[in-house]
Design a protein around this motif. Structure first.
Motif, PDB file in Angstrom:
ATOM      1  N   LYS A 138      12.139  -3.257  30.020  1.00  0.00           N
ATOM      2  CA  LYS A 138      13.257  -2.447  29.533  1.00  0.00           C
ATOM      3  C   LYS A 138      14.590  -3.094  29.880  1.00  0.00           C
ATOM      4  O   LYS A 138      15.499  -3.182  29.039  1.00  0.00           O
ATOM      5  N   GLU A 139      14.722  -3.567  31.111  1.00  0.00           N
ATOM      6  CA  GLU A 139      15.955  -4.236  31.532  1.00  0.00           C
ATOM      7  C   GLU A 139      16.155  -5.533  30.741  1.00  0.00           C
ATOM      8  O   GLU A 139      17.275  -5.878  30.350  1.00  0.00           O
ATOM      9  N   SER A 140      15.057  -6.230  30.481  1.00  0.00           N
ATOM     10  CA  SER A 140      15.116  -7.474  29.730  1.00  0.00           C
ATOM     11  C   SER A 140      15.607  -7.242  28.299  1.00  0.00           C
ATOM     12  O   SER A 140      16.427  -8.004  27.775  1.00  0.00           O
ATOM     13  N   ILE A 141      15.117  -6.168  27.664  1.00  0.00           N
ATOM     14  CA  ILE A 141      15.560  -5.824  26.314  1.00  0.00           C
ATOM     15  C   ILE A 141      17.061  -5.507  26.305  1.00  0.00           C
ATOM     16  O   ILE A 141      17.793  -5.887  25.391  1.00  0.00           O
ATOM     17  N   HIS A 142      17.507  -4.813  27.342  1.00  0.00           N
ATOM     18  CA  HIS A 142      18.943  -4.492  27.464  1.00  0.00           C
ATOM     19  C   HIS A 142      19.761  -5.780  27.539  1.00  0.00           C
ATOM     20  O   HIS A 142      20.833  -5.878  26.920  1.00  0.00           O
ATOM     21  N   LYS A 143      19.265  -6.762  28.263  1.00  0.00           N
ATOM     22  CA  LYS A 143      19.990  -8.032  28.379  1.00  0.00           C
ATOM     23  C   LYS A 143      20.005  -8.777  27.049  1.00  0.00           C
ATOM     24  O   LYS A 143      20.991  -9.445  26.723  1.00  0.00           O
ATOM     25  N   ILE A 144      18.925  -8.671  26.286  1.00  0.00           N
ATOM     26  CA  ILE A 144      18.906  -9.292  24.956  1.00  0.00           C
ATOM     27  C   ILE A 144      20.008  -8.700  24.087  1.00  0.00           C
ATOM     28  O   ILE A 144      20.746  -9.422  23.412  1.00  0.00           O
ATOM     29  N   LYS A 145      20.125  -7.379  24.118  1.00  0.00           N
ATOM     30  CA  LYS A 145      21.082  -6.692  23.243  1.00  0.00           C
ATOM     31  C   LYS A 145      22.525  -6.840  23.696  1.00  0.00           C
ATOM     32  O   LYS A 145      23.420  -6.999  22.857  1.00  0.00           O
ATOM     33  N   GLN A 170      23.742  -8.759  26.654  1.00  0.00           N
ATOM     34  CA  GLN A 170      24.171  -9.913  27.450  1.00  0.00           C
ATOM     35  C   GLN A 170      23.806 -11.235  26.778  1.00  0.00           C
ATOM     36  O   GLN A 170      23.732 -12.275  27.429  1.00  0.00           O
ATOM     37  N   ASN A 171      23.525 -11.170  25.467  1.00  0.00           N
ATOM     38  CA  ASN A 171      23.296 -12.366  24.652  1.00  0.00           C
ATOM     39  C   ASN A 171      22.135 -13.226  25.163  1.00  0.00           C
ATOM     40  O   ASN A 171      22.171 -14.454  25.078  1.00  0.00           O
ATOM     41  N   LYS A 172      21.086 -12.589  25.668  1.00  0.00           N
ATOM     42  CA  LYS A 172      19.917 -13.331  26.130  1.00  0.00           C
ATOM     43  C   LYS A 172      18.905 -13.490  24.990  1.00  0.00           C
ATOM     44  O   LYS A 172      17.747 -13.106  25.092  1.00  0.00           O
ATOM     45  N   ARG A 173      19.377 -14.095  23.900  1.00  0.00           N
ATOM     46  CA  ARG A 173      18.519 -14.247  22.723  1.00  0.00           C
ATOM     47  C   ARG A 173      17.314 -15.147  22.990  1.00  0.00           C
ATOM     48  O   ARG A 173      16.299 -15.038  22.313  1.00  0.00           O
ATOM     49  N   GLU A 174      17.434 -16.030  23.968  1.00  0.00           N
ATOM     50  CA  GLU A 174      16.319 -16.942  24.256  1.00  0.00           C
ATOM     51  C   GLU A 174      15.070 -16.190  24.725  1.00  0.00           C
ATOM     52  O   GLU A 174      13.951 -16.694  24.587  1.00  0.00           O
ATOM     53  N   TYR A 175      15.246 -14.964  25.250  1.00  0.00           N
ATOM     54  CA  TYR A 175      14.088 -14.170  25.665  1.00  0.00           C
ATOM     55  C   TYR A 175      13.179 -13.848  24.479  1.00  0.00           C
ATOM     56  O   TYR A 175      11.975 -13.631  24.632  1.00  0.00           O
ATOM     57  N   LEU A 176      13.759 -13.793  23.285  1.00  0.00           N
ATOM     58  CA  LEU A 176      12.994 -13.379  22.109  1.00  0.00           C
ATOM     59  C   LEU A 176      11.951 -14.400  21.705  1.00  0.00           C
ATOM     60  O   LEU A 176      10.961 -14.053  21.051  1.00  0.00           O
ATOM     61  N   ASP A 177      12.126 -15.660  22.095  1.00  0.00           N
ATOM     62  CA  ASP A 177      11.096 -16.658  21.821  1.00  0.00           C
ATOM     63  C   ASP A 177       9.824 -16.317  22.597  1.00  0.00           C
ATOM     64  O   ASP A 177       8.715 -16.358  22.050  1.00  0.00           O
ATOM     65  N   GLU A 204      26.538  -5.681  13.832  1.00  0.00           N
ATOM     66  CA  GLU A 204      25.969  -7.029  13.930  1.00  0.00           C
ATOM     67  C   GLU A 204      27.064  -8.063  14.161  1.00  0.00           C
ATOM     68  O   GLU A 204      26.882  -9.008  14.937  1.00  0.00           O
ATOM     69  N   ARG A 205      28.192  -7.890  13.507  1.00  0.00           N
ATOM     70  CA  ARG A 205      29.305  -8.830  13.726  1.00  0.00           C
ATOM     71  C   ARG A 205      29.797  -8.753  15.167  1.00  0.00           C
ATOM     72  O   ARG A 205      30.107  -9.773  15.789  1.00  0.00           O
ATOM     73  N   LYS A 206      29.868  -7.551  15.709  1.00  0.00           N
ATOM     74  CA  LYS A 206      30.336  -7.375  17.086  1.00  0.00           C
ATOM     75  C   LYS A 206      29.369  -8.025  18.078  1.00  0.00           C
ATOM     76  O   LYS A 206      29.797  -8.685  19.031  1.00  0.00           O
ATOM     77  N   ARG A 207      28.054  -7.837  17.864  1.00  0.00           N
ATOM     78  CA  ARG A 207      27.053  -8.422  18.764  1.00  0.00           C
ATOM     79  C   ARG A 207      26.889  -9.908  18.505  1.00  0.00           C
ATOM     80  O   ARG A 207      26.597 -10.681  19.427  1.00  0.00           O
ATOM     81  N   GLY A 208      27.016 -10.296  17.247  1.00  0.00           N
ATOM     82  CA  GLY A 208      26.870 -11.703  16.894  1.00  0.00           C
ATOM     83  C   GLY A 208      25.494 -12.066  16.382  1.00  0.00           C
ATOM     84  O   GLY A 208      25.266 -13.195  15.946  1.00  0.00           O
ATOM     85  N   TYR A 209      24.574 -11.137  16.409  1.00  0.00           N
ATOM     86  CA  TYR A 209      23.197 -11.368  15.964  1.00  0.00           C
ATOM     87  C   TYR A 209      22.472 -10.041  15.885  1.00  0.00           C
ATOM     88  O   TYR A 209      22.924  -9.034  16.436  1.00  0.00           O
ATOM     89  N   ASN A 210      21.335 -10.047  15.206  1.00  0.00           N
ATOM     90  CA  ASN A 210      20.439  -8.893  15.152  1.00  0.00           C
ATOM     91  C   ASN A 210      19.159  -9.289  15.865  1.00  0.00           C
ATOM     92  O   ASN A 210      18.427 -10.177  15.400  1.00  0.00           O
TER      93      ASN A 210
END
Length: 215
Positions: free
Chosen positions: A56-63, A65-72, A104-110
């Protein structure tokens, strides 16, 4: 997932709801409380992890804190653990849950779109990322009751007419919706309803994590 967090994660295992895949408390049950009391628009779906820390904390960081690398990592694990189920569903296309353009523009990604791209690579199923548009900027779902969540998403999604055939239908019958979290199912329901309106026969879902089932 680091060595410290890995032993703490909880998978969605054991007896699962036949519809949404939430873990059930008793072997003899077939459906969770949500699915017994509410008729979903989607066919069925599954999640990999329980929606608890550290995931849950990890998902929050993805959304946030720009931790998109977790999604791989999450995409690979989702493909590994849900691959056989997805193969049985035999979807023709992956459609990520869209964000409103301003969000999406504010976050920079979906994050759902990023996850779908990993699943495309791992499973060989094409992504149609822009088929469904979010046309209403809704309130944050996590702050709402199940009834308010459904109302909040009413009319929120629309199909981009560019993807429709000359008959005004989608070119796919079996669709897999991709998202990060499933709790009450209101988001997937709203997606499934609009996809079925335009000709989809079966709408499945795959998510990183899922809430616990209610008895």
């Amino acid at each position: 997932m680091c060595a410290d967090c890995l032993p703490q994660i909880k998978y969605a295992e054991g007896p699962l709801c036949f519809c949404c895949g939430k873990p059930l408390e008793r072997e003899e049950e077939e459906y969770c409380g949500d699915c017994r009391h509410y008729a979903h628009s989607f066919t069925c779906g599954r999640g990999v992890f329980l929606y608890e820390d550290p995931v849950k904390e990890s998902i929050h960081k993805i959304k946030y804190q720009n931790k998109r690398e977790y999604l791989d990592y999450y995409g690979r694990v989702t493909a590994q653990r849900l691959g056989r189920e997805i193969e049985k569903w035999d979807p023709e296309v992956l459609i990520p849950v869209p964000m409103h353009p301003t969000s999406e523009r504010k976050r920079g990604y979906n994050q759902s779109k990023c996850l779908a791209r990993v699943l495309e690579r791992e499973l060989g199923i094409p992504v149609a990322a822009d088929v469904v548009k979010k046309v209403q900027k809704t309130r944050n779902q996590k702050d709402l009751s199940p009834q308010m969540r459904r109302k909040n998403l009413s009319g929120a999604f629309e199909i981009d007419p560019e993807f429709l055939t000359a008959e005004g239908k989608l070119p796919w019958k079996r669709i897999l919706v991709v998202d990060d979290v499933y709790t009450t199912g209101s988001t997937v329901d709203a997606m499934a309803a609009v996809l079925k309106k335009y000709g989809a026969a079966d709408v499945y879902f795959a998510v990183i994590c899922i809430g616990k089932g209610d008895s």
